[in-house]
Design an enzyme around this catalytic site. Structure first.
Site, mmCIF file in Angstrom:
data_model
loop_
_atom_site.group_PDB
_atom_site.id
_atom_site.type_symbol
_atom_site.label_atom_id
_atom_site.label_comp_id
_atom_site.label_asym_id
_atom_site.label_seq_id
_atom_site.Cartn_x
_atom_site.Cartn_y
_atom_site.Cartn_z
ATOM 1 N N GLY A 219 -12.572 23.266 6.239
ATOM 2 C CA GLY A 219 -11.879 22.944 5.006
ATOM 3 C C GLY A 219 -12.458 21.677 4.407
ATOM 4 O O GLY A 219 -13.628 21.350 4.629
ATOM 5 N N THR A 230 -5.954 19.943 10.660
ATOM 6 C CA THR A 230 -5.487 21.330 10.684
ATOM 7 C C THR A 230 -6.610 22.299 11.039
ATOM 8 O O THR A 230 -7.784 22.046 10.779
ATOM 9 C CB THR A 230 -4.906 21.741 9.312
ATOM 10 O OG1 THR A 230 -5.901 21.564 8.299
ATOM 11 C CG2 THR A 230 -3.676 20.921 8.978
ATOM 12 N N ASN A 232 -7.832 25.838 9.914
ATOM 13 C CA ASN A 232 -7.662 26.573 8.667
ATOM 14 C C ASN A 232 -8.130 28.020 8.801
ATOM 15 O O ASN A 232 -9.216 28.286 9.313
ATOM 16 C CB ASN A 232 -8.452 25.887 7.548
ATOM 17 C CG ASN A 232 -8.051 24.432 7.387
ATOM 18 O OD1 ASN A 232 -6.888 24.078 7.568
ATOM 19 N ND2 ASN A 232 -9.018 23.588 7.061
ATOM 20 N N GLU A 277 -3.079 26.664 6.836
ATOM 21 C CA GLU A 277 -3.514 25.446 7.511
ATOM 22 C C GLU A 277 -2.498 25.072 8.585
ATOM 23 O O GLU A 277 -1.330 24.828 8.269
ATOM 24 C CB GLU A 277 -3.646 24.304 6.507
ATOM 25 C CG GLU A 277 -4.576 24.619 5.337
ATOM 26 C CD GLU A 277 -4.511 23.562 4.257
ATOM 27 O OE1 GLU A 277 -5.284 22.588 4.337
ATOM 28 O OE2 GLU A 277 -3.669 23.707 3.335
ATOM 29 N N TYR A 288 -13.581 25.314 15.291
ATOM 30 C CA TYR A 288 -14.325 26.021 14.250
ATOM 31 C C TYR A 288 -15.036 27.238 14.835
ATOM 32 O O TYR A 288 -15.675 27.172 15.875
ATOM 33 C CB TYR A 288 -15.351 25.091 13.604
ATOM 34 C CG TYR A 288 -14.726 23.971 12.810
ATOM 35 C CD1 TYR A 288 -13.900 24.238 11.729
ATOM 36 C CD2 TYR A 288 -14.956 22.641 13.155
ATOM 37 C CE1 TYR A 288 -13.315 23.216 11.005
ATOM 38 C CE2 TYR A 288 -14.381 21.604 12.435
ATOM 39 C CZ TYR A 288 -13.557 21.904 11.365
ATOM 40 O OH TYR A 288 -12.975 20.890 10.654
ATOM 41 N N ARG A 301 10.246 24.973 4.254
ATOM 42 C CA ARG A 301 10.467 24.547 2.866
ATOM 43 C C ARG A 301 9.359 25.121 1.988
ATOM 44 O O ARG A 301 8.291 25.489 2.474
ATOM 45 C CB ARG A 301 10.489 23.021 2.753
ATOM 46 C CG ARG A 301 9.160 22.353 3.092
ATOM 47 C CD ARG A 301 9.175 20.865 2.768
ATOM 48 N NE ARG A 301 7.919 20.218 3.131
ATOM 49 C CZ ARG A 301 6.838 20.177 2.357
ATOM 50 N NH1 ARG A 301 6.852 20.761 1.159
ATOM 51 N NH2 ARG A 301 5.736 19.561 2.760
ATOM 52 N N PHE A 306 4.142 16.096 -4.591
ATOM 53 C CA PHE A 306 4.920 14.878 -4.433
ATOM 54 C C PHE A 306 4.417 13.803 -5.385
ATOM 55 O O PHE A 306 3.309 13.888 -5.944
ATOM 56 C CB PHE A 306 4.867 14.402 -2.984
ATOM 57 C CG PHE A 306 5.555 15.339 -2.033
ATOM 58 C CD1 PHE A 306 6.892 15.177 -1.713
ATOM 59 C CD2 PHE A 306 4.873 16.418 -1.483
ATOM 60 C CE1 PHE A 306 7.541 16.053 -0.866
ATOM 61 C CE2 PHE A 306 5.507 17.302 -0.628
ATOM 62 C CZ PHE A 306 6.853 17.114 -0.320
#
Length: 340
Positions: A219, A230, A232, A277, A288, A301, A306
């Site tokens: 990523g 993360t 991905n 992710e 990887y 959520r 933000f």
């Protein structure tokens, strides 16, 4: 249940048969089956998701088959027939080929046979499918299908047709009734739940947590800069999973690792193509190029933007805490983990 006895069959008595129940044995377009998989019970269907209804069909075949020492073979098709007939309407697949085979093995089949769904198969007459595929290539003793399964040119091969045609070809045929009473479990309903973020509802229809699988890709390394590196995975473009944050578990090698995952377009940064992710808790290592299987436990959520990157980081910390709490709670017995 509808059962039709085939003429000319003599009882077969076998003490035991050694078959790997949970090994996802997969055969692609076989001309014929290995000896140990012949003369078995064959379940036929698309089996997308291998949900509770599919599992019920498998059980109807597997319990008597294994009691008699016969193998159980699942016959399915790739690509999904709807993809062949409606290529302009991409289908949100619940399980890819390999995950489908794993879940069919978990349900009780000894091997999964995948036939390539092409024009030749789509236009094959139902009678020829019975003679050439079920009898000729699979050497089936018994065939079990769901109440709504159709096959052959123009979908003329209905369960009723199969129940009538089977004995003429020396097959026992069983038609499994709808599972779940008045509202049968369906792959479409599961897709709708996932699109709404209703992970527990989807899991209860599946009979397990829903699993995504894919190769870990590079990523933009932004998660590492934010303190939450993360792994991905790019899901299929037609995936309709609700964008947002999830509590997840991942199978990393032979280890199950808790995590928090984001699926979406990263509105804080680029609004790019959707990406799955996953932040793996208490884990460090190079992933990887590895293939991960990740199950979704709960929707936490929606994805959002933000007022600042610092506000996002604070929320990510809260998301990890929320995921830990979810994953520390007892599993839903109607939708348990299926990674192991």
């Amino acid at each position: 249940m509808t059962a039709v006895a085939a003429p000319g069959h003599l009882p077969l008595v076998v003490a035991t048969v050694s078959l790997a129940r949970l090994s996802p044995r997969l055969l692609i377009d076989p001309k014929d089956l290995p000896t140990e998989l012949r003369d078995g019970h064959v379940v036929v269907g698309n089996f997308d998701g291998v949900h509770r209804g599919h599992q019920s069909v498998v059980r109807q075949a597997a319990e008597p088959a294994h009691a008699a020492g016969r193998p159980v073979v699942a016959l399915t098709f790739e690509p999904h027939p709807r993809t062949f007939f409606q290529p302009d309407q991409p289908l949100f697949r619940l399980t890819g080929r390999d995950e489908k085979a794993r879940q069919l093995a978990r349900a009780g089949v000894d091997a999964t046979v995948v036939l390539t769904f092409d024009r030749a198969l789509a236009t094959e007459e139902a009678e020829d499918f019975v003679a050439e595929v079920l009898v000729g290539r699979l050497a089936a003793h018994t065939v079990v299908v769901g109440w709504d399964f159709h096959f052959g040119r123009g979908r003329r091969g209905s369960p009723a047709f199969l129940a009538e045609a089977g004995p003429r070809h020396g097959l026992y045929v069983e038609v499994a009734p709808p599972y779940g009473g008045g509202t049968p479990v369906s792959s479409s309903a599961i897709r709708d739940h996932l699109a709404a973020g209703e992970i527990q509802a989807a899991g209860r229809l599946l009979g397990r947590r829903w699993i995504v699988e894919g190769e870990v890709v590079h990523g933009d390394k932004r998660g590492r800069d934010l303190g939450f590196p993360t792994a991905n995975i790019r899901l299929a473009p037609e995936t309709r999973l609700k964008h947002g944050i999830y509590a997840v578990r991942a199978l990393v090698g032979d280890r199950i690792v808790d995590g928090a995952a984001s699926y979406g377009r990263r509105p804080q940064f680029d609004d790019g193509a959707p990406l799955f992710e996953t932040y793996l808790m208490d884990f460090s290592g190079q992933l990887y190029g590895e293939r991960l299987r990740i199950e979704l436990a709960s929707f936490l959520r929606p994805e959002e933007r933000f007022e600042s990157v610092d506000a996002l980081i604070s929320q990510m910390a809260r998301d990890v805490d929320a995921a830990r709490a979810v994953l520390a709670a007892p599993e839903d017995p109607l939708a348990p983990s299926a990674l192991a």
